[in-house]
Design a protein around this motif. Structure first.
Motif, short mmCIF file in Angstrom:
data_model
loop_
_atom_site.label_atom_id
_atom_site.label_comp_id
_atom_site.label_asym_id
_atom_site.label_seq_id
_atom_site.Cartn_x
_atom_site.Cartn_y
_atom_site.Cartn_z
N GLY A 101 -6.80 -6.51 4.14
CA GLY A 101 -6.41 -5.67 5.35
C GLY A 101 -7.02 -6.51 6.53
O GLY A 101 -7.12 -5.78 7.83
N TYR A 159 -7.33 -4.08 -0.76
CA TYR A 159 -6.79 -3.62 0.52
C TYR A 159 -7.86 -3.91 1.50
O TYR A 159 -7.73 -4.24 2.70
CB TYR A 159 -6.03 -2.31 0.64
N LYS A 175 0.84 -0.99 -0.09
CA LYS A 175 -0.07 -0.09 0.05
C LYS A 175 0.92 1.27 -0.02
O LYS A 175 0.58 2.12 -0.62
CB LYS A 175 -0.94 0.03 1.43
#
Length: 258
Positions: A75, A71, A63
């Motif tokens: 994430g 993401y 990122k």
């Protein structure tokens, strides 16, 4: 490990207790649930936690260098399969399709390889623990004679244990339970026994150190076309003139390897 020990205790209980004819309903339901559950084991908790943190750091690096990645998905808390996918084809494609400074690219590649090695080891440990545990539970279900409607969750762990289990005692125990399962399924419709035996035969002859690899016979001389020897009086015998090796004449193995 607790699940495996519990399964082995139930196996021994079922073996010694000849008076209990039916499995208690609560135990039957729980065993069937355990057969279909996918769990992470405490034995790999430390390595998995470390691996998860390394994966998060790697995602943060991607990122930071503005590489396109989902993401939102990566994430979150990741499963082993997701980490393996991230450190494998996904990261490889990102690094190959985007121009980065040599040192940056080298650092990301080293981190990717480190994560990939760690996830392979953790996955291997998880697989071995899962094989032992699920085989113990499948053995408990078999010994208690409380088979589910679908037998694949019982058959597969026992077959996997026979093929992959490192501990010879557990491997032998799985073989005993599979034999007991085959006996229980003799009159079952549909009967899985033919498929089980076929898979066992395939596994048994997959190791060339124990089962010779059968080669096609090679013949020389005038009689090579017919593969028959002349007796001198114009008649022919049914014995081949020559063989590629000593094992060519094992007809059963020849047929099985076709």
């Amino acid at each position: 490990m607790q699940r495996m020990v519990a399964g082995l205790v139930i196996v021994e209980w079922a073996r010694l207790d000849a008076l209990t004819l039916e499995c208690p309903e609560a135990l039957r339901i729980r065993l069937h649930q355990c057969l279909c559950e996918c769990v992470y084991f405490d034995e790999i908790a430390l390595s998995f936690t470390r691996l998860l943190q390394e994966a998060r750091d790697f995602v943060a690096m991607l990122k930071h260098y503005k590489l396109p990645l989902d993401y939102e998905t990566y994430g979150k808390v990741l499963a082993l399969e997701q980490i393996q996918q991230l450190s494998g084809p996904i990261a490889q494609q990102l690094l190959s399709n985007h121009k980065l400074k040599p040192k940056v690219a080298e650092g990301l590649e080293e981190r990717r390889k480190a994560i990939q090695g760690a996830v392979s080891q953790t996955s291997s440990d998880q697989m071995l623990l899962s094989v032992s545990t699920q085989a113990a539970i499948a053995g408990a279900v078999t010994m208690l004679r409380c088979l589910p409607e679908k037998l694949n969750p019982v058959i597969k762990p026992l077959m996997e244990s026979i093929k992959k289990e490192d501990d010879e005692q557990l491997q032998s125990l799985a073989a005993d339970h599979l034999a007991r399962l085959v006996d229980l399924c003799v009159e079952r419709v549909p009967c899985p026994n033919s498929k089980i035996i076929c898979n066992l035969c395939t596994f048994l002859r997959s190791d060339p150190e124990f089962t010779p690899k059968i080669q096609a016979a090679t013949r020389e001389g005038p009689s090579s076309d017919s593969g028959m020897e002349s007796t001198g009086d114009g008649s022919r015998t049914g014995t081949p003139t020559s063989f590629a090796n000593n094992y060519t004449g094992i007809l059963t193995l020849v047929n099985q390897q076709r």
